[in-house]
Motif scaffolding. Structure first.
Motif, PDB file in Angstrom:
ATOM      1  N   GLY A   1       0.766  -1.234   0.013  1.00 41.96           N
ATOM      2  CA  GLY A   1       0.020   0.078   0.096  1.00 41.96           C
ATOM      3  C   GLY A   1       0.996   1.324   0.159  1.00 41.96           C
ATOM      4  O   GLY A   1       0.271   2.343   0.182  1.00 41.96           O
ATOM      5  N   ARG A   2       2.102   1.209  -0.208  1.00 39.41           N
ATOM      6  CA  ARG A   2       2.993   2.385  -0.073  1.00 39.41           C
ATOM      7  C   ARG A   2       4.006   2.612  -1.309  1.00 39.41           C
ATOM      8  O   ARG A   2       4.152   3.638  -1.696  1.00 39.41           O
ATOM      9  N   SER A   3       4.500   1.616  -1.505  1.00 40.78           N
ATOM     10  CA  SER A   3       5.427   1.774  -2.788  1.00 40.78           C
ATOM     11  C   SER A   3       5.199   1.423  -4.036  1.00 40.78           C
ATOM     12  O   SER A   3       3.941   0.819  -4.111  1.00 40.78           O
ATOM     13  N   TYR A   4       5.515   1.725  -5.295  1.00 39.78           N
ATOM     14  CA  TYR A   4       5.314   1.320  -6.420  1.00 39.78           C
ATOM     15  C   TYR A   4       5.656  -0.286  -6.786  1.00 39.78           C
ATOM     16  O   TYR A   4       6.535  -0.744  -6.584  1.00 39.78           O
ATOM     17  N   ASP A   5       4.689  -0.794  -7.559  1.00 40.78           N
ATOM     18  CA  ASP A   5       4.698  -2.102  -8.056  1.00 40.78           C
ATOM     19  C   ASP A   5       5.254  -1.909  -9.402  1.00 40.78           C
ATOM     20  O   ASP A   5       4.351  -1.492 -10.418  1.00 40.78           O
ATOM     21  N   THR A   6       6.607  -2.032  -9.567  1.00 43.44           N
ATOM     22  CA  THR A   6       7.126  -1.713 -11.150  1.00 43.44           C
ATOM     23  C   THR A   6       6.991  -2.838 -11.829  1.00 43.44           C
ATOM     24  O   THR A   6       8.076  -3.186 -12.891  1.00 43.44           O
ATOM     25  N   GLY A   7       6.570  -4.154 -11.358  1.00 42.70           N
ATOM     26  CA  GLY A   7       6.481  -5.387 -12.361  1.00 42.70           C
ATOM     27  C   GLY A   7       6.107  -5.175 -13.593  1.00 42.70           C
ATOM     28  O   GLY A   7       6.601  -5.752 -14.455  1.00 42.70           O
ATOM     29  N   GLN A   8       5.025  -3.960 -13.799  1.00 46.28           N
ATOM     30  CA  GLN A   8       4.656  -3.955 -15.428  1.00 46.28           C
ATOM     31  C   GLN A   8       5.919  -3.307 -16.121  1.00 46.28           C
ATOM     32  O   GLN A   8       6.141  -3.807 -17.325  1.00 46.28           O
ATOM     33  N   VAL A   9       6.609  -2.589 -15.414  1.00 42.85           N
ATOM     34  CA  VAL A   9       7.794  -1.793 -16.140  1.00 42.85           C
ATOM     35  C   VAL A   9       8.988  -2.845 -16.515  1.00 42.85           C
ATOM     36  O   VAL A   9       9.500  -3.038 -17.680  1.00 42.85           O
ATOM     37  N   PHE A  10       9.411  -3.514 -15.339  1.00 47.31           N
ATOM     38  CA  PHE A  10      10.211  -4.698 -15.748  1.00 47.31           C
ATOM     39  C   PHE A  10       9.803  -5.533 -16.550  1.00 47.31           C
ATOM     40  O   PHE A  10      10.625  -6.433 -17.210  1.00 47.31           O
ATOM     41  N   GLY A  11       8.594  -6.325 -16.315  1.00 48.72           N
ATOM     42  CA  GLY A  11       8.105  -7.306 -17.133  1.00 48.72           C
ATOM     43  C   GLY A  11       8.100  -6.705 -18.637  1.00 48.72           C
ATOM     44  O   GLY A  11       8.481  -7.671 -19.419  1.00 48.72           O
ATOM     45  N   ALA A  12       7.843  -5.569 -19.061  1.00 43.98           N
ATOM     46  CA  ALA A  12       7.796  -5.399 -20.306  1.00 43.98           C
ATOM     47  C   ALA A  12       9.237  -5.205 -20.994  1.00 43.98           C
ATOM     48  O   ALA A  12       9.435  -5.667 -22.064  1.00 43.98           O
ATOM     49  N   ALA A  13       9.963  -4.870 -20.160  1.00 45.37           N
ATOM     50  CA  ALA A  13      11.511  -4.623 -20.665  1.00 45.37           C
ATOM     51  C   ALA A  13      11.939  -6.271 -20.910  1.00 45.37           C
ATOM     52  O   ALA A  13      12.701  -6.324 -21.887  1.00 45.37           O
ATOM     53  N   ARG A  14      11.556  -6.979 -19.911  1.00 43.62           N
ATOM     54  CA  ARG A  14      12.068  -8.317 -20.159  1.00 43.62           C
ATOM     55  C   ARG A  14      11.468  -9.026 -21.344  1.00 43.62           C
ATOM     56  O   ARG A  14      12.196  -9.754 -21.990  1.00 43.62           O
ATOM     57  N   ALA A  15      10.125  -8.721 -21.519  1.00 40.47           N
ATOM     58  CA  ALA A  15       9.496  -9.402 -22.566  1.00 40.47           C
ATOM     59  C   ALA A  15      10.133  -8.683 -24.011  1.00 40.47           C
ATOM     60  O   ALA A  15      10.182  -9.389 -24.874  1.00 40.47           O
ATOM     61  N   LEU A  16      10.531  -7.512 -23.823  1.00 40.82           N
ATOM     62  CA  LEU A  16      10.986  -6.743 -25.169  1.00 40.82           C
ATOM     63  C   LEU A  16      12.374  -7.307 -25.605  1.00 40.82           C
ATOM     64  O   LEU A  16      12.672  -7.465 -26.673  1.00 40.82           O
ATOM     65  N   ALA A  17      13.461  -7.194 -24.579  1.00 40.71           N
ATOM     66  CA  ALA A  17      14.783  -7.215 -24.586  1.00 40.71           C
ATOM     67  C   ALA A  17      15.143  -8.580 -25.981  1.00 40.71           C
ATOM     68  O   ALA A  17      15.995  -8.274 -26.596  1.00 40.71           O
ATOM     69  N   PRO A  18      14.681  -9.968 -25.717  1.00 42.12           N
ATOM     70  CA  PRO A  18      14.996 -10.812 -26.538  1.00 42.12           C
ATOM     71  C   PRO A  18      14.831 -10.692 -27.925  1.00 42.12           C
ATOM     72  O   PRO A  18      15.375 -11.130 -28.965  1.00 42.12           O
ATOM     73  N   HIS A  19      13.744  -9.608 -28.292  1.00 43.49           N
ATOM     74  CA  HIS A  19      13.271  -9.363 -29.724  1.00 43.49           C
ATOM     75  C   HIS A  19      14.193  -8.333 -30.029  1.00 43.49           C
ATOM     76  O   HIS A  19      14.032  -7.943 -31.618  1.00 43.49           O
ATOM     77  N   LEU A  20      15.104  -7.575 -29.558  1.00 43.21           N
ATOM     78  CA  LEU A  20      15.818  -6.408 -29.977  1.00 43.21           C
ATOM     79  C   LEU A  20      16.916  -7.039 -30.934  1.00 43.21           C
ATOM     80  O   LEU A  20      17.489  -7.861 -30.734  1.00 43.21           O
ATOM     81  N   THR A  21      17.157  -6.238 -32.066  1.00 44.35           N
ATOM     82  CA  THR A  21      17.923  -6.908 -33.399  1.00 44.35           C
ATOM     83  C   THR A  21      19.199  -5.742 -33.535  1.00 44.35           C
ATOM     84  O   THR A  21      20.120  -5.745 -34.231  1.00 44.35           O
ATOM     85  N   ARG A  22      18.653  -4.474 -32.904  1.00 44.84           N
ATOM     86  CA  ARG A  22      19.692  -3.271 -33.201  1.00 44.84           C
ATOM     87  C   ARG A  22      19.696  -2.262 -31.903  1.00 44.84           C
ATOM     88  O   ARG A  22      18.864  -2.484 -31.047  1.00 44.84           O
ATOM     89  N   PRO A  23      20.868  -1.300 -31.835  1.00 45.80           N
ATOM     90  CA  PRO A  23      20.679  -0.329 -30.862  1.00 45.80           C
ATOM     91  C   PRO A  23      19.340   0.319 -30.830  1.00 45.80           C
ATOM     92  O   PRO A  23      18.797   0.560 -31.888  1.00 45.80           O
ATOM     93  N   CYS A  24      18.927   0.815 -29.723  1.00 41.56           N
ATOM     94  CA  CYS A  24      17.618   1.396 -29.373  1.00 41.56           C
ATOM     95  C   CYS A  24      17.569   2.236 -28.037  1.00 41.56           C
ATOM     96  O   CYS A  24      18.550   2.042 -27.253  1.00 41.56           O
ATOM     97  N   VAL A  25      16.756   3.162 -28.038  1.00 38.69           N
ATOM     98  CA  VAL A  25      16.784   3.872 -26.869  1.00 38.69           C
ATOM     99  C   VAL A  25      15.079   3.650 -26.036  1.00 38.69           C
ATOM    100  O   VAL A  25      14.436   3.789 -27.051  1.00 38.69           O
ATOM    101  N   ILE A  26      15.284   3.408 -24.922  1.00 34.56           N
ATOM    102  CA  ILE A  26      14.040   3.229 -24.342  1.00 34.56           C
ATOM    103  C   ILE A  26      13.688   4.418 -23.378  1.00 34.56           C
ATOM    104  O   ILE A  26      14.552   4.840 -22.644  1.00 34.56           O
ATOM    105  N   ILE A  27      12.565   4.950 -23.565  1.00 33.11           N
ATOM    106  CA  ILE A  27      12.152   6.166 -23.033  1.00 33.11           C
ATOM    107  C   ILE A  27      10.894   5.824 -22.048  1.00 33.11           C
ATOM    108  O   ILE A  27       9.850   5.611 -22.480  1.00 33.11           O
ATOM    109  N   GLY A  28      11.463   5.720 -20.661  1.00 31.06           N
ATOM    110  CA  GLY A  28      10.433   5.471 -19.617  1.00 31.06           C
ATOM    111  C   GLY A  28       9.623   6.813 -19.305  1.00 31.06           C
ATOM    112  O   GLY A  28       9.868   7.795 -19.297  1.00 31.06           O
TER     113      GLY A  28
END
Ligand SMILES: NC(=O)C1=CN([C@@H]2O[C@H](COP(=O)(O)OP(=O)(O)OC[C@H]3O[C@@H](n4cnc5c(N)ncnc54)[C@H](O)[C@@H]3O)[C@@H](O)[C@H]2O)C=CC1
Ligand SMILES: O=C(O)[C@H]1O[C@H](OP(=O)(O)OP(=O)(O)OC[C@H]2O[C@@H](n3ccc(=O)[nH]c3=O)[C@H](O)[C@@H]2O)[C@H](O)[C@@H](O)[C@@H]1O
Length: 440
Positions: free
Chosen positions: A92-119
């Motif tokens: 009830g007090r801090s952020y659950d950043t699971g969606q942020v890290f979950g999305a990054a984990r899911a994206l990472a293996p598909h990357l094929t070239r350098p990119c910038v992630i803008i949070g």
């Protein structure tokens, strides 16, 4: 440029549409297949002024499309905005950043070239650093991933205007190259003289938390002062107009009401308080905790005014609540003060009917125990008291004479100081407004 927007919610959909509007080719990504189907069919899943038109224009032109497939987004874009949710944790007090890290984990293996992630999501200080470390581990060799934090300041109900004409764009960058990429993304806005504030990621993360914490404190301050006005027979509206003329105080965000709600201010004040505590900044934590406590007490303060106007406890009475969304201009009911007041009266034994011009379907899901009316006139039939809890202009424009014959008693409590109370009183109504004298 080709950009993706990962997370298509109240932030992500307007952001994706605005990126298309300023000339980028955009792919929006969400896990929710039903939402993506609606978006690709040209439907807008949230109520937000101006958004349906922008979506229609850019999905028709082919500049904006939506998918559930992160591999497709990785292949398409060189810049990935992260706009997923950061709800409050189970504690009830801090952020659950699971969606942020979950999305990054899911994206990472598909990357094929350098990119910038803008949070863009609102996160705990240190998240950019941790995310960059995670991506350095997970991204395939040769795909250099830089992480920028670019907090969002849009208000629901003004999402398009705030995205295309923000007061400022804040970015926390890890390198000059990442800054160049951000400048290229926002070039059309920067040409329009929107200030770009460039800093380090930790400062950018704290800027966002501090901004929302300050907005919450300002609202709690004026709500506390409204109680002083009530007790002293003074007028909080006039007081606000007067102190707001001082540019050090400012008039914006200083309206007394039933407390701050929504998917952001309440959780962001809580999380910023917890951050202050864990960083050992105890004075900041004390100040912010007080703002929270004031906010938590507002439904009870509203109930006191309601019962005073009714002349007895609400148990057994029929009350109509005008407003379900947390503020006007949205169908979002997350932590809505209007529904908190409605639910409290229901708990105390009142029969409560809620009317809202846009948020009845979303409210019904969260508070099935309440009664709802889609039609304003229908909502007041037989009511012993009306509570105006959300500041929709439709309520301000209602003709009091037309309602007199429908209600059981012409009693109204205006928790938003929205109405022309004199006009209602002339039409035979007893009107009480928050922090204002019973009869001026
Ligand atoms: N609502 C607002 O006006 C603003 C929100 N923010 C911040 O933006 C963030 C998002 O907020 P909202 O849009 O209100 O949340 P939301 O809950 O409306 O939307 C989040 C979306 O992300 C999707 N999602 C979750 N995990 C995903 C994944 N792995 N891949 C793809 N999609 C995924 C969800 O299905 C959902 O549609 C939060 O951190 C919030 O604090 C910041 C400024 C304004
Ligand atoms: O981080 C976020 O998500 C966003 O949170 C808020 O935006 P929003 O939640 O859309 O709503 P606000 O307009 O700030 O209102 C929040 C709550 O405070 C209440 N409020 C607002 C202003 C005011 O003067 N008095 C007042 O009671 C509103 O009725 C509402 O319940 C901030 O204003 C945005 O800058 C920020 O980007």
């Amino acid at each position: 440029m080709r950009v993706s927007v990962i997370g298509c919610g109240h932030l992500g959909i307007p952001h994706a549409a605005a990126m298309a509007e300023i000339g980028h080719e955009v792919i929006g990504v969400d896990l929710d297949q039903a939402k993506i189907n609606r978006l690709n069919a040209g439907e807008c899943p949230i109520y937000e002024e101006g958004l349906p038109a922008l979506l229609a224009t850019h999905t028709a032109s082919g500049r904006l499309r939506f998918t559930t497939d992160l591999a497709e987004a990785a292949a398409f874009a060189d810049v990935h905005f992260l706009a997923v949710g950061t709800p409050i944790d189970a504690d009830g007090r801090s952020y659950d950043t699971g969606q942020v890290f979950g999305a990054a984990r899911a994206l990472a293996p598909h990357l094929t070239r350098p990119c910038v992630i803008i949070g863009k999501s609102t996160v705990t200080v240190g998240t950019t650093r941790d995310l960059a470390a995670l991506l350095a581990r997970l991204a395939p060799a040769g795909t250099d991933v830089e992480v920028v934090w670019n907090p969002e300041f849009l208000r629901e109900g003004h999402a398009i205007e705030d995205t295309l004409r923000p007061d400022r764009i804040v970015v926390g960058v890890p390198s000059p190259h990442a800054e160049d990429v951000v400048r290229e993304v926002y070039a059309p806005l920067l040409h329009n003289q929107i200030p770009l504030f460039v800093t380090d990621p930790a400062t950018a993360e704290l800027i966002k938390g501090a901004a929302n914490a300050y907005l919450g404190m300002k609202i709690s301050f004026i709500n506390g002062v409204a109680d002083m006005c009530t007790a002293a027979g003074a007028d909080v509206h006039q007081l606000t107009e007067a102190i707001g003329l001082d540019p050090r105080i400012g008039r914006g965000g200083l309206n007394a009401g039933p407390g701050y709600g929504g998917g952001c201010l309440p959780k962001d004040v809580r999380a910023f308080t917890a951050s202050a505590q864990s960083l050992g900044a105890l004075d900041a934590a004390t100040l912010l905790r007080a703002a929270e406590q004031v906010n938590e007490s507002r439904p009870t303060a509203a109930l006191a005014l309601i019962e005073q106007t009714l002349g007895r406890p609400v148990a057994g009475s029929r009350v109509t609540v005008w407003g379900a969304s947390f503020k006007a201009g949205t169908d979002d009911v997350r932590e809505s003060p209007a529904l908190a007041v409605a639910a409290l009266m229901h708990q105390r034994g009142a029969t409560v009917t809620v009317h809202d011009p846009h948020a009845v379907p979303t409210a019904l899901v969260r508070h099935p125990e309440l009664d709802y009316a889609e039609d304003l006139e229908e909502s007041v039939k037989g009511a012993e008291l009306i509570v105006l809890a959300t500041e929709w202009p439709q309520f301000r424009d209602t003709d009091p004479k037309a309602l007199s014959s429908l209600v059981d008693q012409p009693l109204l409590v205006d928790l938003r100081n929205l109405l022309n109370a004199d006009a209602w009183r002339t039409a035979g109504w007893t009107v009480r407004q928050l922090g204002r004298p019973a009869q001026p």
